[in-house]
Design a protein around this motif. Structure first.
Motif, PDB file in Angstrom:
ATOM      1  N   THR A  79       0.839  -1.189   0.000  1.00  9.74           N
ATOM      2  CA  THR A  79       0.000   0.000   0.000  1.00  9.74           C
ATOM      3  C   THR A  79       0.876   1.242   0.000  1.00  9.74           C
ATOM      4  N   VAL A  80       0.559   2.173  -0.873  1.00  9.14           N
ATOM      5  CA  VAL A  80       1.230   3.466  -0.887  1.00  9.14           C
ATOM      6  C   VAL A  80       0.306   4.482  -0.228  1.00  9.14           C
ATOM      7  N   VAL A  81       0.767   5.094   0.836  1.00  4.44           N
ATOM      8  CA  VAL A  81      -0.021   6.086   1.561  1.00  4.44           C
ATOM      9  C   VAL A  81       0.374   7.474   1.069  1.00  4.44           C
ATOM     10  N   VAL A  82      -0.610   8.218   0.567  1.00  4.48           N
ATOM     11  CA  VAL A  82      -0.366   9.542   0.003  1.00  4.48           C
ATOM     12  C   VAL A  82      -1.128  10.585   0.811  1.00  4.48           C
ATOM     13  N   ARG A  83      -0.447  11.652   1.165  1.00  9.62           N
ATOM     14  CA  ARG A  83      -1.084  12.792   1.811  1.00  9.62           C
ATOM     15  C   ARG A  83      -0.812  14.026   0.964  1.00  9.62           C
ATOM     16  N   SER A  84      -1.891  14.723   0.624  1.00 10.64           N
ATOM     17  CA  SER A  84      -1.770  15.887  -0.254  1.00 10.64           C
ATOM     18  C   SER A  84      -2.466  17.085   0.368  1.00 10.64           C
ATOM     19  N   CYS A  85      -1.948  18.256   0.059  1.00 11.34           N
ATOM     20  CA  CYS A  85      -2.544  19.493   0.577  1.00 11.34           C
ATOM     21  C   CYS A  85      -3.692  19.984  -0.292  1.00 11.34           C
ATOM     22  N   ALA A  86      -3.880  19.387  -1.488  1.00 14.35           N
ATOM     23  CA  ALA A  86      -4.911  19.880  -2.412  1.00 14.35           C
ATOM     24  C   ALA A  86      -5.385  18.741  -3.318  1.00 14.35           C
ATOM     25  N   PRO A  87      -6.586  18.866  -3.883  1.00 14.53           N
ATOM     26  CA  PRO A  87      -7.142  17.776  -4.691  1.00 14.53           C
ATOM     27  C   PRO A  87      -6.417  17.520  -6.014  1.00 14.53           C
ATOM     28  N   VAL A 106      -0.580  -2.146  -6.819  1.00 14.81           N
ATOM     29  CA  VAL A 106      -0.424  -1.505  -5.504  1.00 14.81           C
ATOM     30  C   VAL A 106      -1.718  -0.817  -5.085  1.00 14.81           C
ATOM     31  N   THR A 107      -2.081  -0.979  -3.822  1.00 15.39           N
ATOM     32  CA  THR A 107      -3.220  -0.267  -3.260  1.00 15.39           C
ATOM     33  C   THR A 107      -2.769   1.110  -2.782  1.00 15.39           C
ATOM     34  N   VAL A 108      -3.550   2.132  -3.079  1.00 22.22           N
ATOM     35  CA  VAL A 108      -3.210   3.497  -2.681  1.00 22.22           C
ATOM     36  C   VAL A 108      -4.216   3.981  -1.648  1.00 22.22           C
ATOM     37  N   SER A 109      -3.705   4.454  -0.532  1.00 20.27           N
ATOM     38  CA  SER A 109      -4.526   5.082   0.502  1.00 20.27           C
ATOM     39  C   SER A 109      -4.202   6.571   0.495  1.00 20.27           C
ATOM     40  N   SER A 110      -5.191   7.404   0.215  1.00 23.66           N
ATOM     41  CA  SER A 110      -4.913   8.829   0.033  1.00 23.66           C
ATOM     42  C   SER A 110      -5.810   9.685   0.912  1.00 23.66           C
ATOM     43  N   GLY A 111      -5.368  10.908   1.142  1.00 25.05           N
ATOM     44  CA  GLY A 111      -6.152  11.853   1.916  1.00 25.05           C
ATOM     45  C   GLY A 111      -5.699  13.269   1.655  1.00 25.05           C
ATOM     46  N   ILE A 112      -6.635  14.219   1.760  1.00 25.98           N
ATOM     47  CA  ILE A 112      -6.339  15.641   1.616  1.00 25.98           C
ATOM     48  C   ILE A 112      -6.304  16.253   3.008  1.00 25.98           C
ATOM     49  N   CYS A 113      -5.211  16.910   3.337  1.00 25.02           N
ATOM     50  CA  CYS A 113      -5.012  17.443   4.685  1.00 25.02           C
ATOM     51  C   CYS A 113      -4.472  18.870   4.590  1.00 25.02           C
ATOM     52  N   ARG A 114      -4.453  19.529   5.723  1.00 21.07           N
ATOM     53  CA  ARG A 114      -3.832  20.847   5.793  1.00 21.07           C
ATOM     54  C   ARG A 114      -2.315  20.701   5.663  1.00 21.07           C
ATOM     55  N   ASN A 115      -1.662  21.799   5.303  1.00 17.49           N
ATOM     56  CA  ASN A 115      -0.215  21.753   5.091  1.00 17.49           C
ATOM     57  C   ASN A 115       0.526  21.148   6.276  1.00 17.49           C
ATOM     58  N   GLU A 116       0.189  21.608   7.468  1.00 17.88           N
ATOM     59  CA  GLU A 116       0.914  21.143   8.650  1.00 17.88           C
ATOM     60  C   GLU A 116       0.670  19.665   8.909  1.00 17.88           C
ATOM     61  N   GLU A 117      -0.512  19.178   8.537  1.00 14.85           N
ATOM     62  CA  GLU A 117      -0.818  17.760   8.722  1.00 14.85           C
ATOM     63  C   GLU A 117      -0.048  16.889   7.731  1.00 14.85           C
ATOM     64  N   VAL A 118       0.061  17.364   6.492  1.00 14.41           N
ATOM     65  CA  VAL A 118       0.846  16.643   5.495  1.00 14.41           C
ATOM     66  C   VAL A 118       2.310  16.584   5.921  1.00 14.41           C
ATOM     67  N   LEU A 119       2.838  17.721   6.352  1.00 12.93           N
ATOM     68  CA  LEU A 119       4.240  17.790   6.760  1.00 12.93           C
ATOM     69  C   LEU A 119       4.503  16.889   7.961  1.00 12.93           C
ATOM     70  N   ALA A 138       4.185   9.250   0.261  1.00 11.30           N
ATOM     71  CA  ALA A 138       4.280  10.377  -0.661  1.00 11.30           C
ATOM     72  C   ALA A 138       3.565  11.566  -0.040  1.00 11.30           C
ATOM     73  N   ALA A 139       4.160  12.741  -0.183  1.00 11.30           N
ATOM     74  CA  ALA A 139       3.579  13.963   0.385  1.00 11.30           C
ATOM     75  C   ALA A 139       3.604  15.055  -0.668  1.00 11.30           C
ATOM     76  N   ILE A 140       2.496  15.793  -0.768  1.00 11.26           N
ATOM     77  CA  ILE A 140       2.399  16.903  -1.713  1.00 11.26           C
ATOM     78  C   ILE A 140       2.097  18.176  -0.941  1.00 11.26           C
ATOM     79  N   LEU A 141       2.941  19.201  -1.153  1.00  9.91           N
ATOM     80  CA  LEU A 141       2.822  20.461  -0.438  1.00  9.91           C
ATOM     81  C   LEU A 141       3.045  21.629  -1.395  1.00  9.91           C
TER      82      LEU A 141
END
Length: 288
Positions: A92-100, A117-130, A140-143
């Motif tokens: 599983t690849v866990v992805v956290r992004s600040c925007a859609p 691969v299974t992907v688990s993703s979520g949209i969070c605030r900048n500080e939460e992604v960091l 993976a993190a997107i900021l």
């Protein structure tokens, strides 16, 4: 060596009281349960039961064995769960992004380059992604800014527009800035992460009519005089025209964002993420 299946029968006997009821519970014969209890006594090396002519009861050794058996069974169950979770985590690849939009772009790349691969993703605030990245809770993190230490690379750009109906006070403008639209009320979709925070920070005098459902939002865009937002991840002019609106770019540097992506070793998708142009992919807005 203790047999976990036999321990399950022993703890069931403590709960049910008779060998025959244990046999019914486990869908086996009573003699099979009897043999399991004898096997446990051999494993412990001490008697666990007081046996009468037509009755069998746990003695003190048996009661202690039941309590320890329950603990061993819980630990065994926990061990199995942990190993399964580790296996799932490896696949599983866990992805956290600040925007859609950058999240959707990355998910497309991951599905194309790593189909198993299974992907688990979520949209969070900048500080939460960091925080998730720094704690090792995501792969993976997107900021909207580079990570400390140069761990992230440029992934894509996105630019914010205001979308207004013809009779709106802003209609006819070639461009606007946040100061000029501060105080106007807007339609806004939920789960926008970075963009939601940015709009609220830059437009403290504005109010936002939040919509959680796509259909409800689209109906409001068609019938309401309230402006909304869109980004150039999509075909801006085409989407605006479909809803009888005009798209106006926001000139503030904060509305023109470069997103950065960081990947753990082995998690980066194939291809060059920096080639994502982010323009003209759909007719539905990111900022809604």
């Amino acid at each position: 060596m203790l047999d976990l299946y036999e321990l399950e029968q022993l703890t069931a006997f403590a709960d049910l009281g008779t060998l025959s009821r244990v046999a019914e519970e486990f869908h086996i014969s009573t003699p099979s349960v009897t043999r399991a209890m004898q096997s446990l006594e051999d494993s412990f090396g001490v008697p666990l039961f007081t046996r009468g002519k037509n009755r069998i009861e746990l003695n003190e050794n048996g009661q202690a064995a039941v309590e320890l058996g329950r603990k061993l069974l819980r630990e065994a169950e926990d061990a199995v769960s942990r190993v399964r979770m580790l296996d799932a985590r490896r696949n599983t690849v866990v992805v956290r992004s600040c925007a859609p939009a950058p999240l959707w772009e990355l998910l497309k790349k991951l599905s194309g380059s790593r189909p198993g691969v299974t992907v688990s993703s979520g949209i969070c605030r900048n500080e939460e992604v960091l925080a998730a990245w720094e704690k090792g809770e995501c792969d993976a993190a997107i900021l909207p800014f580079p990570l400390p230490g140069g761990e992230a690379e440029q992934f894509m750009e996105e630019h914010l527009y205001v979308c207004v109906p013809p009779a709106h006070a802003l209609a006819g403008r070639d461009a606007v800035c946040f100061a000029e639209i501060n105080g106007f009320n807007f339609l806004l979709r939920t789960e926008l992460g970075f963009w939601d925070v940015l709009c609220r920070q830059k437009m403290p005098a504005s109010k936002f009519l939040m919509q959680t459902e796509e259909f409800a939002f689209q109906e409001l865009v068609c019938s309401s005089s309230l402006p909304c937002f869109i980004t150039d991840y999509y075909d801006v002019d085409r989407w605006a025209a479909d809803y009888g609106r005009t798209a106006i770019p926001i000139t503030d540097p904060a509305a023109n964002v470069t997103f950065y992506a960081a990947f753990r070793p082995g998690c980066q998708p194939g291809g060059d993420p920096s080639q994502a142009s982010g323009v003209g992919r759909s007719r539905s807005p990111v900022m809604k």
